[in-house]
Design an enzyme around this catalytic site. Sequence first.
Site, PDB file in Angstrom:
ATOM      1  CG  ASN A   9      10.792  22.356  15.302  1.00 19.53           C
ATOM      2  OD1 ASN A   9      10.907  23.509  15.945  1.00 19.53           O
ATOM      3  ND2 ASN A   9      12.025  21.355  15.524  1.00 19.53           N
ATOM      4  CE  LYS A  11      14.462  22.422  13.212  1.00 14.23           C
ATOM      5  NZ  LYS A  11      15.414  21.557  12.834  1.00 14.23           N
ATOM      6  CG  HIS A  95      14.203  18.541  17.809  1.00 11.18           C
ATOM      7  ND1 HIS A  95      15.606  18.691  17.427  1.00 11.18           N
ATOM      8  CD2 HIS A  95      13.406  18.457  16.844  1.00 11.18           C
ATOM      9  CE1 HIS A  95      15.552  18.860  15.933  1.00 11.18           C
ATOM     10  NE2 HIS A  95      14.135  18.962  15.659  1.00 11.18           N
ATOM     11  CD  GLU A  97      17.652  21.152  15.519  1.00 10.51           C
ATOM     12  OE1 GLU A  97      16.946  21.965  16.146  1.00 10.51           O
ATOM     13  OE2 GLU A  97      17.762  20.695  14.281  1.00 10.51           O
ATOM     14  CD  GLU A 167      12.119  15.350  13.807  1.00 12.84           C
ATOM     15  OE1 GLU A 167      11.543  16.246  12.981  1.00 12.84           O
ATOM     16  OE2 GLU A 167      12.699  16.023  14.771  1.00 12.84           O
ATOM     17  N   GLY A 173      17.694  18.998   8.434  1.00 14.93           N
ATOM     18  CA  GLY A 173      18.520  20.216   8.191  1.00 14.93           C
ATOM     19  C   GLY A 173      19.290  19.855   7.018  1.00 14.93           C
ATOM     20  CB  SER A 213      15.325  16.798   4.419  1.00 16.22           C
ATOM     21  OG  SER A 213      16.611  17.648   4.984  1.00 16.22           O
TER      22      SER A 213
HETATM   23  P1  PGA Z   1      14.291  20.020   8.775  1.00 13.04           P
HETATM   24  O1  PGA Z   1      13.890  20.021  10.355  1.00 13.04           O
HETATM   25  O2  PGA Z   1      12.650  19.741   8.116  1.00 13.04           O
HETATM   26  O3  PGA Z   1      14.505  21.429   8.781  1.00 13.04           O
HETATM   27  O4  PGA Z   1      15.300  18.808   8.438  1.00 13.04           O
HETATM   28  C1  PGA Z   1      13.040  18.946  10.854  1.00 13.04           C
HETATM   29  C2  PGA Z   1      13.095  19.147  12.481  1.00 13.04           C
HETATM   30  O5  PGA Z   1      14.239  19.066  13.055  1.00 13.04           O
HETATM   31  O6  PGA Z   1      12.026  18.867  13.203  1.00 13.04           O
END
Ligand code: PGA
Length: 258
Positions: A9, A11, A95, A97, A167, A173, A213
Amino acid sequence: MRKIVIAGNWKMHKTRGEALELVETIRKGFKDNGEIKVIVAPPFTSLLSVSEALKDSTIGIAAQNMYFEKEGAYTGEVSPLMLKDVGVHYVIIGHSERRKYFCETDENVNKKIKVALEYSITPILCIGESLEERKGGRTFEKVEKQIEFAFKDISPENARKIIVAYEPIWAIGTGETATPEQAEEVHSFIRKKIAKMYGNNVASYAIILYGGSVKPDNAFSLMRENDIDGVLVGGASLKGDSFLEIIKAGIRVSGGES
Ligand code: PGA
């Protein structure tokens, strides 16, 4: 047998030129032996270029969001029809976010999943608890509710097509990954929940990814767990070498050479 899925992803990263560079590194470095499925999710502006660059490749293309109407007066939105038109096969829905910053509701998540399926776009449904919910012992309750909402009025035939990505929000992140045991506990709960709703057959084929992560050094131990069928990777998917390392971990887990 469930196939291991490794999805990146991106983003809100990568201009078109950068996207093409990254996808070329992945394409060259990934020797597909049929054991795993690799997916990339570039931003909207690069979808067409990436899809053209991957025309003769088995790498799948995902959008990071989508609206649930085919067309209309919805300024700033992108429809499933438009995604199909540029060669998209998957779409990330719900997601954390989007839920946090863009008012994505469980109701909209459900609508988006239904429309994606109608257009033969595979939804990658994201669910997961916050740190507060985990600390308060409400992890299972939260993911159970999110599953119930997301799968509302979806037939078993369609349910089996949905990829679920667990997740935990506190792991996204932050550099703090769920341990394989913590993740497996929730994955196995999700599979049991799907079994309760749709029976063992649908549940046994359901692909459940872990995200939060994921890095080259923890991907293998996560994917080795029984109910973890792959990973949704953010930060570590932005560099060709680290994403390829994670792909290799997936190939090793699936029993192939890497
Ligand atoms: P990350 O993000 O690997 O940077 O923690 C994962 C995601 O949001 O899909």
